[in-house]
Design an enzyme around this catalytic site. Structure first.
Site, short mmCIF file in Angstrom:
data_model
loop_
_atom_site.label_atom_id
_atom_site.label_comp_id
_atom_site.label_asym_id
_atom_site.label_seq_id
_atom_site.Cartn_x
_atom_site.Cartn_y
_atom_site.Cartn_z
N LYS A 125 -0.35 15.37 6.19
CA LYS A 125 -1.00 13.85 5.24
C LYS A 125 -0.36 12.72 6.14
O LYS A 125 0.60 13.09 7.46
CB LYS A 125 0.75 13.64 4.42
CG LYS A 125 0.00 13.02 3.53
CD LYS A 125 -0.58 13.45 2.13
CE LYS A 125 -0.87 12.16 1.06
NZ LYS A 125 -1.25 12.83 0.07
N ASP A 165 -5.56 8.93 -0.33
CA ASP A 165 -4.22 9.09 -1.71
C ASP A 165 -5.02 7.77 -1.92
O ASP A 165 -5.71 6.79 -1.90
CB ASP A 165 -3.41 9.70 -0.74
CG ASP A 165 -2.32 9.70 -1.85
OD1 ASP A 165 -1.81 10.58 -2.15
OD2 ASP A 165 -0.95 8.52 -1.82
P1 NDP Z 1 -4.46 5.26 -5.98
O1 NDP Z 1 -4.42 4.15 -4.79
O2 NDP Z 1 -5.71 5.42 -7.31
O3 NDP Z 1 -3.71 4.14 -7.48
C1 NDP Z 1 -2.81 4.25 -7.32
C2 NDP Z 1 -2.04 4.18 -8.76
O4 NDP Z 1 -0.24 4.08 -8.88
C3 NDP Z 1 -2.58 1.76 -9.38
O5 NDP Z 1 -2.55 2.18 -10.45
C4 NDP Z 1 -1.02 1.08 -8.80
O6 NDP Z 1 -0.75 0.20 -9.09
C5 NDP Z 1 0.09 2.06 -8.97
N1 NDP Z 1 1.19 2.12 -8.45
C6 NDP Z 1 1.15 2.81 -6.89
N2 NDP Z 1 2.14 2.65 -6.06
C7 NDP Z 1 2.87 1.67 -6.74
C8 NDP Z 1 4.52 1.48 -6.97
N3 NDP Z 1 5.14 1.83 -6.37
N4 NDP Z 1 4.79 1.44 -8.03
C9 NDP Z 1 4.29 1.07 -9.23
N5 NDP Z 1 2.86 1.03 -9.57
C10 NDP Z 1 2.25 1.77 -8.67
O7 NDP Z 1 -4.17 5.76 -5.87
P2 NDP Z 1 -4.03 7.71 -6.83
O8 NDP Z 1 -4.67 7.46 -8.31
O9 NDP Z 1 -5.45 8.40 -5.51
O10 NDP Z 1 -2.52 8.64 -6.57
C11 NDP Z 1 -1.81 8.55 -7.83
C12 NDP Z 1 -0.88 9.18 -7.33
O11 NDP Z 1 -1.31 10.75 -7.16
C13 NDP Z 1 0.20 8.94 -5.90
O12 NDP Z 1 1.33 9.45 -6.10
C14 NDP Z 1 -1.01 10.08 -4.67
O13 NDP Z 1 -0.05 10.76 -4.28
C15 NDP Z 1 -0.97 11.94 -6.33
N6 NDP Z 1 -2.22 11.86 -5.69
C16 NDP Z 1 -3.54 11.52 -5.32
C17 NDP Z 1 -4.97 12.82 -4.82
C18 NDP Z 1 -6.12 12.10 -5.55
O14 NDP Z 1 -6.73 13.20 -5.37
N7 NDP Z 1 -5.52 10.98 -4.81
C19 NDP Z 1 -4.01 14.11 -5.19
C20 NDP Z 1 -2.87 14.88 -5.46
C21 NDP Z 1 -2.25 13.77 -5.60
P3 NDP Z 1 -0.85 -0.71 -7.92
O15 NDP Z 1 -2.51 -1.50 -7.53
O16 NDP Z 1 -0.53 -2.43 -8.52
O17 NDP Z 1 -1.08 -0.33 -6.40
#
Ligand code: NDP
Length: 443
Positions: A125, A165
């Site tokens: 990672k 991510d």
């Molecule tokens: P994105 O950046 O596309 O979206 C993240 C979302 O979560 C946004 O809505 C963001 O809001 C919100 N968010 C992020 N940090 C915080 C925080 N500290 N508090 C509240 N809301 C928060 O990321 P992904 O959708 O790709 O990833 C989301 C999760 O899924 C992560 O934990 C990631 O590790 C996990 N994941 C992702 C994969 C992938 O293929 N993308 C694969 C496996 C797991 P804002 O825009 O306001 O920051």
């Protein structure tokens, strides 16, 4: 003291300022004890001691220039945790909260997750404390290029293959891929999540969210029910949240909440995910803008998203977003299942509460494995210089998620923990990696 307790204590002492990493190890290690008791060969070979120590940790400076001509400096990380079963594989996170502890927890989880997919990929990672939010495209490009100026030395199609991510989507992957190619002259598939026109795979964008729903479908099936007519609470509105919502709606569910880091929307009649796509994917806007497009919704600035009654909760934002207070609200409102889209969405005490209250719970290392699974399929397509159809990739994804569910629930049962998918996922993920390590000697 048991073997797992001793390894955990020593690992925590060795890296005292890494709370997220401690939490990830604390969730996994104790669940392995029954398996290790039956197979002392792993303890003799020091498998756990080796597994909690990354093979390699790279920390580097990322200087770049903003639009005002000011030089900014961020910190970059790549933690290459385990190559026991294949090249390191795991995403890059760009978010101001990124620290070594967060990257190590994510990398550690990734070892087990990647093993569960049944595909030959190791765990890693990376990321940076850079915040892409509010930056111009040129600034994001300048940052990504500088990031890769250092990262390119350590990655490559047969060595380490990062993906997206939080904060890293198609735009960032494109800029990083372009710079990698420029520096190395190679098109050897050094990243996944690429655009379709230059080696990306169909379904990669949808994979984590769709995969989450495919696994949850099996959980509901074992509870003798389905998504049809269910109220779903989803947190986040990024890549994982959007495609989890899309698939769940296709299967007959109603998604009543989505959020970002400012607040959440509640739409009792169901959220229109196409509006969320427009706001987030096209405009890079905020979730509160949903109200400009749809009348049947309210916006809560901050507040507890889990207090909205639902049948199924899919946390899809970030680590520790579902704590004891959230778990209490879900339990009191009759929620029957929680499956993690984000990594380590749920605090350890909240997991205990859910499990003791009979809420069926799936840990992210199993339920969000769809993204990395399709990334591995992207690697296979790149090696073969072929593109597969949407249907072929989607069917493979579905098969992988269903077999992860079957595998982890059977293993949990075999080790006296029926219905405990945390134990099932840890043991199932561990076995394959540990055996590969035994066969490869002391490395
Ligand atoms: P994105 O950046 O596309 O979206 C993240 C979302 O979560 C946004 O809505 C963001 O809001 C919100 N968010 C992020 N940090 C915080 C925080 N500290 N508090 C509240 N809301 C928060 O990321 P992904 O959708 O790709 O990833 C989301 C999760 O899924 C992560 O934990 C990631 O590790 C996990 N994941 C992702 C994969 C992938 O293929 N993308 C694969 C496996 C797991 P804002 O825009 O306001 O920051």
């Amino acid at each position: 003291m048991s073997y797992t307790a001793e390894v955990l204590r020593n690992a925590i002492e060795k890296s005292p300022n890494e709370p997220e990493f401690h939490q990830a190890m604390t969730e996994v290690l104790p669940t392995l004890q029954p398996y290790l008791d039956r197979h002392p060969k792993y303890e003799r070979a020091g498998i756990l001691e080796r597994l909690v120590e990354p093979e390699r940790t790279i920390i580097f400076r990322i200087p770049w220039m903003d639009d005002a001509g000011k030089v900014c400096v961020n910190r970059g990380y790549r933690v290459q945790f385990s190559s026991a079963i294949g090249p390191y594989k795991g995403g890059l996170r760009f978010h101001p909260s990124v620290s070594l502890s967060i990257i190590k927890f994510l990398g550690f989880e990734q070892i087990f997750k990647n093993s569960l997919t049944g595909l030959p990929i190791g765990g890693g990672k990376g990321g940076s404390d850079f915040d892409p939010k509010g930056k111009s495209d040129r600034e994001v490009m300048a940052f990504c290029q500088s990031f890769v100026n250092e990262l390119h030395r350590y990655v490559g199609g047969n060595a380490d293959v990062p993906a997206g991510d939080i904060g890293v989507g198609a735009r960032e992957i494109g800029y990083m891929y372009g710079q990698y190619k420029r520096l190395t002259g190679l098109c050897d598939g050094p990243l996944t999540g690429k655009g379709i026109s230059y080696g990306g795979s169909l379904v990669r964008t949808e994979a984590t969210g769709y995969g989450l729903v495919y696994l949850t479908e099996k959980m509901l099936e074992s509870l003798h029910t389905s998504f049809e007519g269910k109220q779903l609470s989803i947190s986040g509105s990024g890549n994982v949240a959007i495609y989890a919502a899309e698939k769940a709606i296709q299967l007959g569910a109603k998604v009543v909440t989505m959020s970002d880091s400012n607040g959440f929307i509640h739409a009792p009649d169901g959220i229109d995910v196409n509006i969320v796509k427009t706001i987030k994917e096209e405009k890079r806007g905020r979730i509160c803008e949903y109200l400009e497009y749809a009348k049947n919704a309210e916006y809560h600035d901050g507040g507890l998203i889990w207090s909205v009654p639902c049948d199924v909760a899919l946390p899809c934002a970030t680590q520790n977003e579902l704590d004891a207070i959230g778990a209490r609200a879900l339990i009191d409102n009759g929620c029957i299942a929680v499956a993690e889209g984000s990594n380590m969405s749920t605090t350890i005490d909240a997991v205990d509460m859910l499990q003791h209250s009979g809420v069926f719970y799936a840990p992210g290392k199993a339920s969000n494995a769809g993204g990395v699974a399709v990334s591995a399929l992207e690697m296979a397509q790149n090696s073969a210089r072929r593109y597969w159809s949407f249907r072929r990739v989607d069917e493979s994804l579905q098969k992988i998620m269903h077999s992860i569910y079957t595998n982890i629930s059977e293993i949990a049962e075999r080790f006296g923990a029926e219905g405990n998918l945390v134990a099932g996922a840890s043991i199932a993920g561990f076995r394959k990696v540990a055996d590969a390590m035994l066969q490869q000697g002391v490395v």
